[in-house]
Design a protein around this motif. Structure first.
Motif, PDB file in Angstrom:
ATOM      1  N   UNK A 123      31.863  64.166  25.426  1.00 50.82           N
ATOM      2  CA  UNK A 123      32.207  64.835  24.318  1.00 50.82           C
ATOM      3  C   UNK A 123      33.775  65.142  24.190  1.00 50.82           C
ATOM      4  N   UNK A 124      34.206  65.597  25.326  1.00 47.94           N
ATOM      5  CA  UNK A 124      35.814  65.699  25.574  1.00 47.94           C
ATOM      6  C   UNK A 124      36.640  64.474  25.260  1.00 47.94           C
ATOM      7  N   UNK A 125      35.908  63.487  26.096  1.00 50.21           N
ATOM      8  CA  UNK A 125      36.620  62.208  26.108  1.00 50.21           C
ATOM      9  C   UNK A 125      36.636  61.612  24.609  1.00 50.21           C
ATOM     10  N   UNK A 126      35.635  61.734  24.155  1.00 50.55           N
ATOM     11  CA  UNK A 126      35.361  61.113  22.685  1.00 50.55           C
ATOM     12  C   UNK A 126      36.287  61.911  21.738  1.00 50.55           C
ATOM     13  N   UNK A 127      36.492  63.325  21.963  1.00 52.21           N
ATOM     14  CA  UNK A 127      37.262  64.031  21.063  1.00 52.21           C
ATOM     15  C   UNK A 127      38.712  63.412  21.308  1.00 52.21           C
ATOM     16  N   UNK A 128      39.114  63.328  22.592  1.00 54.38           N
ATOM     17  CA  UNK A 128      40.418  62.827  22.982  1.00 54.38           C
ATOM     18  C   UNK A 128      40.758  61.421  22.405  1.00 54.38           C
ATOM     19  N   UNK A 129      39.811  60.732  22.667  1.00 54.06           N
ATOM     20  CA  UNK A 129      40.045  59.367  22.195  1.00 54.06           C
ATOM     21  C   UNK A 129      40.393  58.445  23.703  1.00 54.06           C
ATOM     22  N   UNK A 130      40.204  59.128  24.691  1.00 50.77           N
ATOM     23  CA  UNK A 130      40.732  58.615  25.950  1.00 50.77           C
ATOM     24  C   UNK A 130      40.105  59.323  27.302  1.00 50.77           C
ATOM     25  N   UNK A 131      39.625  58.549  28.271  1.00 47.94           N
ATOM     26  CA  UNK A 131      39.304  59.244  29.525  1.00 47.94           C
ATOM     27  C   UNK A 131      40.017  60.261  30.021  1.00 47.94           C
ATOM     28  N   UNK A 132      39.516  61.276  30.560  1.00 48.41           N
ATOM     29  CA  UNK A 132      40.045  62.354  31.207  1.00 48.41           C
ATOM     30  C   UNK A 132      40.753  61.778  32.588  1.00 48.41           C
ATOM     31  N   UNK A 133      41.838  62.459  33.024  1.00 45.07           N
ATOM     32  CA  UNK A 133      42.434  62.162  34.342  1.00 45.07           C
ATOM     33  C   UNK A 133      41.502  62.744  35.075  1.00 45.07           C
ATOM     34  N   UNK A 134      41.700  62.294  36.409  1.00 50.14           N
ATOM     35  CA  UNK A 134      40.661  62.969  37.708  1.00 50.14           C
ATOM     36  C   UNK A 134      40.816  64.560  37.667  1.00 50.14           C
TER      37      UNK A 134
END
Length: 144
Positions: free
Chosen positions: A110-121
């Protein structure tokens, strides 16, 4: 800074802001990851019942995360009491601790979808640490 307010941390502000936006996306994702979670939300009693329970859970989930961040500080007993109550409530509803890792994955999604990109490590590790801290306390009380 004066008084006893906790220091500003952008992660906490970000988290509080988007938890409400993420909660319904989170519910949908957990069903994709683990279809048996639908029973916990009452979908076995019909689509309308399931949607109603999912909406209540989404709101409660966002509130729990928001409350957890607002209560960070030197005295964590209050939030631990809340998490114990949440654990007991989940236990009374028959929620299996095995579902919690799927919910954690759904939070990241959900966070990645909201941000529109993968999270960093580093970002992923921070989100996982927050989720694990909250869910571990809840699961501990389900297992008692």
């Amino acid at each position: 800074m004066t008084g006893t307010a906790p220091p500003f941390h952008p992660f906490y502000v970000f988290m509080a802001y988007i938890t409400v936006l993420l909660s319904s996306c989170n519910i949908i994702r957990i069903f994709e990851l683990q279809p048996r979670a639908k029973k916990v939300f009452g979908y076995d009693q019909g689509e309308e019942v399931g949607k109603s329970h999912a909406n209540v859970h989404a709101s409660a989930f966002a509130g729990l995360f928001d409350s957890s961040f607002q209560m960070l500080g030197p005295d964590l007993e209050f939030i631990q009491d809340i998490l114990r109550q949440v654990g007991r409530r989940h236990k009374s509803m028959g929620v299996s601790p095995s579902l919690f890792p799927y919910m954690g994955q759904a939070v990241i999604h959900a966070v990645e979808k909201y941000l529109g990109k993968p999270l960093t490590a580093e970002q992923r590790a921070a989100w996982e640490e927050v989720y694990d801290s909250i869910s571990n306390e809840i699961v501990k009380n389900i297992l008692q």
